[in-house]
Design a protein around this motif. Structure first.
Motif, PDB file in Angstrom:
ATOM      1  N   VAL A 105      27.220 -11.306  18.641  1.00 40.35           N
ATOM      2  CA  VAL A 105      27.723 -10.273  17.731  1.00 40.35           C
ATOM      3  C   VAL A 105      27.534 -10.714  16.289  1.00 40.35           C
ATOM      4  CG1 VAL A 105      29.834  -9.140  16.929  1.00 40.35           C
ATOM      5  CG2 VAL A 105      29.332  -9.275  19.359  1.00 40.35           C
ATOM      6  N   PHE A 106      27.808 -12.014  16.048  1.00 37.97           N
ATOM      7  CA  PHE A 106      27.633 -12.522  14.690  1.00 37.97           C
ATOM      8  C   PHE A 106      26.183 -12.349  14.231  1.00 37.97           C
ATOM      9  CE2 PHE A 106      26.449 -16.087  11.925  1.00 37.97           C
ATOM     10  CZ  PHE A 106      27.256 -15.779  10.841  1.00 37.97           C
ATOM     11  N   VAL A 107      25.243 -12.720  15.104  1.00 37.88           N
ATOM     12  CA  VAL A 107      23.822 -12.586  14.738  1.00 37.88           C
ATOM     13  C   VAL A 107      23.478 -11.125  14.496  1.00 37.88           C
ATOM     14  CG1 VAL A 107      21.473 -12.804  15.605  1.00 37.88           C
ATOM     15  CG2 VAL A 107      23.088 -14.678  15.881  1.00 37.88           C
ATOM     16  N   ALA A 108      23.968 -10.252  15.351  1.00 32.43           N
ATOM     17  CA  ALA A 108      23.623  -8.832  15.234  1.00 32.43           C
ATOM     18  C   ALA A 108      24.187  -8.243  13.955  1.00 32.43           C
ATOM     19  CB  ALA A 108      24.160  -8.074  16.450  1.00 32.43           C
ATOM     20  N   VAL A 109      25.412  -8.680  13.572  1.00 24.41           N
ATOM     21  CA  VAL A 109      26.025  -8.127  12.375  1.00 24.41           C
ATOM     22  C   VAL A 109      25.414  -8.745  11.125  1.00 24.41           C
ATOM     23  CG1 VAL A 109      28.198  -8.005  11.092  1.00 24.41           C
ATOM     24  CG2 VAL A 109      28.157  -7.520  13.525  1.00 24.41           C
ATOM     25  N   ASP A 110      25.125 -10.041  11.221  1.00 21.68           N
ATOM     26  CA  ASP A 110      24.694 -10.778  10.040  1.00 21.68           C
ATOM     27  C   ASP A 110      23.256 -10.482   9.641  1.00 21.68           C
ATOM     28  OD1 ASP A 110      25.577 -12.733   8.088  1.00 21.68           O
ATOM     29  OD2 ASP A 110      23.966 -13.965   8.928  1.00 21.68           O
ATOM     30  N   THR A 111      22.431 -10.091  10.603  1.00 16.40           N
ATOM     31  CA  THR A 111      21.023  -9.863  10.292  1.00 16.40           C
ATOM     32  C   THR A 111      20.863  -8.602   9.446  1.00 16.40           C
ATOM     33  OG1 THR A 111      20.528 -10.797  12.436  1.00 16.40           O
ATOM     34  CG2 THR A 111      18.738  -9.688  11.315  1.00 16.40           C
ATOM     35  N   ASP A 112      19.980  -8.700   8.461  1.00 15.57           N
ATOM     36  CA  ASP A 112      19.706  -7.541   7.618  1.00 15.57           C
ATOM     37  C   ASP A 112      18.620  -6.705   8.273  1.00 15.57           C
ATOM     38  OD1 ASP A 112      19.530  -5.743   5.658  1.00 15.57           O
ATOM     39  OD2 ASP A 112      19.126  -7.173   4.041  1.00 15.57           O
ATOM     40  N   TRP A 113      19.035  -5.753   9.135  1.00 14.84           N
ATOM     41  CA  TRP A 113      18.061  -5.016   9.946  1.00 14.84           C
ATOM     42  C   TRP A 113      17.162  -4.156   9.087  1.00 14.84           C
ATOM     43  CZ3 TRP A 113      17.417  -6.578  14.690  1.00 14.84           C
ATOM     44  CH2 TRP A 113      18.478  -7.220  15.341  1.00 14.84           C
ATOM     45  N   ASN A 114      17.699  -3.612   8.001  1.00 15.42           N
ATOM     46  CA  ASN A 114      16.886  -2.731   7.164  1.00 15.42           C
ATOM     47  C   ASN A 114      15.673  -3.460   6.614  1.00 15.42           C
ATOM     48  OD1 ASN A 114      18.432  -0.447   7.438  1.00 15.42           O
ATOM     49  ND2 ASN A 114      19.907  -1.193   5.916  1.00 15.42           N
ATOM     50  N   LEU A 115      15.930  -4.724   6.210  1.00 14.76           N
ATOM     51  CA  LEU A 115      14.842  -5.518   5.656  1.00 14.76           C
ATOM     52  C   LEU A 115      13.745  -5.700   6.697  1.00 14.76           C
ATOM     53  CD1 LEU A 115      14.115  -7.094   3.105  1.00 14.76           C
ATOM     54  CD2 LEU A 115      15.012  -9.118   4.233  1.00 14.76           C
ATOM     55  N   LEU A 116      14.158  -6.043   7.917  1.00 15.42           N
ATOM     56  CA  LEU A 116      13.169  -6.247   8.987  1.00 15.42           C
ATOM     57  C   LEU A 116      12.382  -4.971   9.238  1.00 15.42           C
ATOM     58  CD1 LEU A 116      14.862  -8.420  11.704  1.00 15.42           C
ATOM     59  CD2 LEU A 116      13.010  -9.003  10.176  1.00 15.42           C
ATOM     60  N   GLN A 117      13.107  -3.838   9.199  1.00 15.09           N
ATOM     61  CA  GLN A 117      12.430  -2.569   9.450  1.00 15.09           C
ATOM     62  C   GLN A 117      11.382  -2.294   8.383  1.00 15.09           C
ATOM     63  OE1 GLN A 117      15.270   0.560   9.891  1.00 15.09           O
ATOM     64  NE2 GLN A 117      14.502   1.001  11.943  1.00 15.09           N
ATOM     65  N   ASP A 118      11.796  -2.526   7.123  1.00 13.59           N
ATOM     66  CA  ASP A 118      10.838  -2.322   6.040  1.00 13.59           C
ATOM     67  C   ASP A 118       9.624  -3.206   6.209  1.00 13.59           C
ATOM     68  OD1 ASP A 118      12.532  -0.530   5.059  1.00 13.59           O
ATOM     69  OD2 ASP A 118      13.370  -1.809   3.484  1.00 13.59           O
ATOM     70  N   GLN A 119       9.933  -4.482   6.506  1.00 21.41           N
ATOM     71  CA  GLN A 119       8.836  -5.434   6.669  1.00 21.41           C
ATOM     72  C   GLN A 119       7.874  -4.982   7.767  1.00 21.41           C
ATOM     73  OE1 GLN A 119      10.374  -9.263   7.455  1.00 21.41           O
ATOM     74  NE2 GLN A 119      10.262  -9.935   5.337  1.00 21.41           N
ATOM     75  N   SER A 120       8.452  -4.564   8.883  1.00 26.60           N
ATOM     76  CA  SER A 120       7.579  -4.220  10.002  1.00 26.60           C
ATOM     77  C   SER A 120       6.779  -2.966   9.670  1.00 26.60           C
ATOM     78  CB  SER A 120       8.403  -4.020  11.262  1.00 26.60           C
ATOM     79  OG  SER A 120       9.137  -2.837  11.153  1.00 26.60           O
ATOM     80  N   ARG A 121       7.429  -2.030   8.932  1.00 30.36           N
ATOM     81  CA  ARG A 121       6.688  -0.826   8.589  1.00 30.36           C
ATOM     82  C   ARG A 121       5.517  -1.179   7.662  1.00 30.36           C
ATOM     83  NH1 ARG A 121      10.883   2.937   7.064  1.00 30.36           N
ATOM     84  NH2 ARG A 121      11.309   2.964   9.279  1.00 30.36           N
ATOM     85  N   GLU A 122       5.825  -2.064   6.720  1.00 33.26           N
ATOM     86  CA  GLU A 122       4.799  -2.514   5.793  1.00 33.26           C
ATOM     87  C   GLU A 122       3.650  -3.175   6.552  1.00 33.26           C
ATOM     88  OE1 GLU A 122       5.004  -5.806   2.417  1.00 33.26           O
ATOM     89  OE2 GLU A 122       6.651  -4.383   2.356  1.00 33.26           O
ATOM     90  N   LEU A 123       4.039  -4.042   7.493  1.00 34.49           N
ATOM     91  CA  LEU A 123       3.023  -4.747   8.267  1.00 34.49           C
ATOM     92  C   LEU A 123       2.211  -3.780   9.101  1.00 34.49           C
ATOM     93  CD1 LEU A 123       4.889  -7.884   9.445  1.00 34.49           C
ATOM     94  CD2 LEU A 123       2.654  -7.827   8.377  1.00 34.49           C
ATOM     95  N   GLN A 124       2.903  -2.765   9.644  1.00 37.90           N
ATOM     96  CA  GLN A 124       2.184  -1.806  10.463  1.00 37.90           C
ATOM     97  C   GLN A 124       1.134  -1.098   9.632  1.00 37.90           C
ATOM     98  OE1 GLN A 124       5.315   0.283  12.363  1.00 37.90           O
ATOM     99  NE2 GLN A 124       4.428   0.043  14.382  1.00 37.90           N
ATOM    100  N   ASP A 125       1.507  -0.795   8.385  1.00 40.28           N
ATOM    101  CA  ASP A 125       0.531  -0.157   7.514  1.00 40.28           C
ATOM    102  C   ASP A 125      -0.644  -1.081   7.242  1.00 40.28           C
ATOM    103  OD1 ASP A 125       2.089   1.985   7.484  1.00 40.28           O
ATOM    104  OD2 ASP A 125       3.046   1.576   5.555  1.00 40.28           O
ATOM    105  N   ASN A 126      -0.336  -2.366   7.043  1.00 44.33           N
ATOM    106  CA  ASN A 126      -1.398  -3.277   6.631  1.00 44.33           C
ATOM    107  C   ASN A 126      -2.268  -3.734   7.797  1.00 44.33           C
ATOM    108  OD1 ASN A 126      -0.596  -3.144   4.033  1.00 44.33           O
ATOM    109  ND2 ASN A 126       0.692  -4.966   4.129  1.00 44.33           N
TER     110      ASN A 126
END
Lengths: 187, 414
Positions: A105-126
């Protein structure tokens, strides 16, 4: 997109339901079978996250090898369908899962999911392939045009950066094999 | 993914399933006819011309038969087991190409995917044995898991040797690699191609092909290795309680798996859809000719499998396991070793063929000596006894009828 969400919910519901069945069912053989369902559903999640190599490894090692080992052990155990009676390890069996749950639960709450999503979207584009980022630098010319072609990078990491854990794991497996042979040897 | 793509995938799966059903029907007919030829019989010849409708008649019979559920069986496991056997063998076909651009989904690590999903079949057999609540079923389930896990290792090792040379796990890349003049995938491959010369891997690794075929037969449970449902020992093993449609699902899966082993042998070792006559100009013609070559090679391998079935007796379970762990597994490791040495030093391509042939012929000779050892022992004892029996009789004959009587006369007279 909607189609993928449908698949996601099917996988999610089936994996959670099967996991509950593993814990709650009295019949240990059926519990082991539901464990296989959980493993396959997790492999499905890996496929959805473009980690196809991980998905295939999941099927091969968990659904294939480990589940069959568990079922083999169950088939060779007597009076297995009655299940286990509660014993004095019950407090420990409560404590450790609670700690594990807290960590998850700590990992799930502590992780900045939005950042990962942005990163992955960016990577998908690239580069079209999300997971290449997670396993580190792979030169572009080694990457094929088909998703999931990141094995070469994985292999290079295994024999360059992570060679020590890799070799330790193989030593561990060798020790386990020799130990098993010693245990069943005729005296 | 749009909704059209979804329906296209469903359509592709339907076409695949229909094609596989037709293939299975053709295989049952072919097996009966071919085994009949080997045993100087005619095979099926009443239903339709040359018995061609026999598989249809069989299928109708199987569907119409009563589906019996044993009263003490675990109902859910009993019904789910045939599906657990069938679904993986169907899923493998998703990534097996019949021609360069005729594949449902080109997975880049197709070979790895195939190995991973073929393991699940074991689970189905164990479930069938457990669910039928039958001693023979459980025995068969245990035997199947022991056998299939043991023979999984050589299959994987041989496939690794092939993937090492082709530098890819993609079935299309591996098959194309066996054709001269194909563009290499990575710079490393270009260096290798100079040594490898792009001949079919059957020429480069005869040992690998033999191991793959043997271990593949054991994986599928074809006759020399059908120890887990051996009718004369454990009366059908996991399938003992199944009848009708559910039994036919197991049957379907078995033939599908046989076809997979043959197709993989054709793709990995015999050059797949490449042949002497291969037009390239219109794409549909290229695909058509490719499929024809692929089917010709696959059916050739299947005939070899049937031939093996008609020739060899069934192994005993201890012989089977000893053969796996003492012969096939070490040989598959040796195969990887010689492939690695060959690739590292960049020797000419025929050196690998030579090493592979030498290794397989030496091992084949040793197996032959080992297998015929009891027979030779018996012959030796028999000959010695005959010598001893002849010796006194000849002397007795000489004493009674004089020196003119020959040894044959003496034996027949005595």
């Amino acid at each position: 997109m909607a189609f993928q969400e449908v698949i996601f919910w099917v996988l999610a519901v089936s994996s959670v339901a099967a996991a509950l069945g593993v814990v709650l069912l009295r019949d240990i053989f059926r519990a082991a079978l539901l464990l296989v369902v959980v493993f396959l559903a997790v492999a499905g999640f890996f496929v959805m996250m473009n980690a196809e190599f991980l998905a295939v490894v999941q099927v091969l090692i968990y659904a294939g090898a480990i589940a069959i080992l568990i079922i083999f052990a169950i088939m060779l155990t007597r009076e297995v369908q009655q299940g286990n009676l509660p014993n004095r390890l019950q407090p420990a069996a409560v404590l450790f899962p609670v700690l594990l749950l807290a960590a998850l639960v700590f990992v799930a709450v502590d992780t900045d999911w939005n950042l990962l999503q942005d990163q992955s979207r960016e990577l998908q584009d690239n580069v079209e392939v999300v997971q290449t980022h997670t396993i580190g630098g792979i030169p572009d010319e080694m990457r094929g045009d088909i998703p999931g072609s990141d094995r070469s990078g994985l292999g290079e990491l295994l024999i360059n950066d992570f060679v020590l854990p890799f070799e330790i794991a193989s030593m561990l497996l060798l020790a386990a094999i020799i130990g098993a042979l010693v245990l069943v040897r005729e005296r | 993914m749009r909704i059209v793509d979804f329906f296209l995938i469903i359509l592709g799966l339907l076409v695949l399933f229909t094609a596989l059903s037709v293939v299975v029907l053709s295989l049952t007919w072919l097996e009966r006819k071919f085994l009949g030829r080997l045993q100087r019989r005619l095979g099926p010849n009443r239903t339709g011309p040359m018995g061609l409708l026999q598989p249809v008649a069989d299928a109708v019979k199987l569907v119409l038969k009563e589906d019996i559920l044993p009263s003490s069986a675990d109902r859910a496991i009993f019904w789910v087991a045939p599906l657990v056997v069938l679904v993986p063998s169907f899923m493998l076909w998703v990534t097996i190409p019949a021609a360069e651009n005729l594949v449902l989904r080109n997975v880049d690590m197709g070979l790895f995917y195939i190995i991973a999903f073929s393991v699940i079949t074991i689970l189905g057999l164990v479930l069938a044995g457990w669910g039928s609540a039958n001693k023979y079923g459980i025995l068969g389930g245990l035997r199947s898991s022991a056998q299939l896990i043991s023979y999984e290792i050589p299959v994987i090792m041989v496939v690794i040797a092939v993937a090492m040379m082709a530098q890819s796990l993609n079935l299309i890349h591996i098959t194309n690699f066996q054709l001269p003049g194909i563009q290499s995938i990575t710079p490393e491959t270009a260096r290798l191609e100079a040594g490898i010369q792009n001949v079919p891997f059957a020429v480069l690794q005869p040992l690998g092909m033999v191991i793959f075929l043997i271990a593949g037969l054991a994986e599928v449970g074809r006759t020399p290795f059908d120890i887990y449902f051996a009718e004369s020992e454990i009366v059908g093993g996991p399938f003992v309680e199944y009848s009708g449609a559910h039994w036919s699902v197991f049957f379907l899966a078995e033939y599908m798996n046989t076809f997979i082993i043959a197709a993989l042998t054709a793709l990995l070792f015999l050059g797949g859809w490449h042949g002497p006559f291969n037009p390239t100009s219109p794409q549909w013609l290229e695909s058509l000719v490719g499929v024809v070559w692929f089917l010709v090679k696959t059916y050739f391998v299947i005939l070899v499998i049937f031939w093996i079935r008609g020739t060899f007796p069934r192994l005993r379970i201890d012989q089977l396991m000893a053969f796996a762990w003492q012969v096939v597994v070490p040989l598959s490791f040796a195969n990887i070793l010689i492939t690695g040495v060959f690739m590292y030093y960049g020797w000419p391509w025929w050196s690998l063929t030579l090493m592979s042939l030498t290794l397989s012929s030496v091992i084949g000779y040793l197996i032959y000596k080992h297998v015929t050892a009891p027979a030779r022992k018996v012959a030796e004892v028999y000959n010695r006894r005959r010598m001893i029996e002849r010796q006194p009789r000849r002397q007795a004959g000489r004493q009674s009828s004089g020196p003119s009587a020959g040894p044959e006369e003496a034996v027949s007279g005595g």
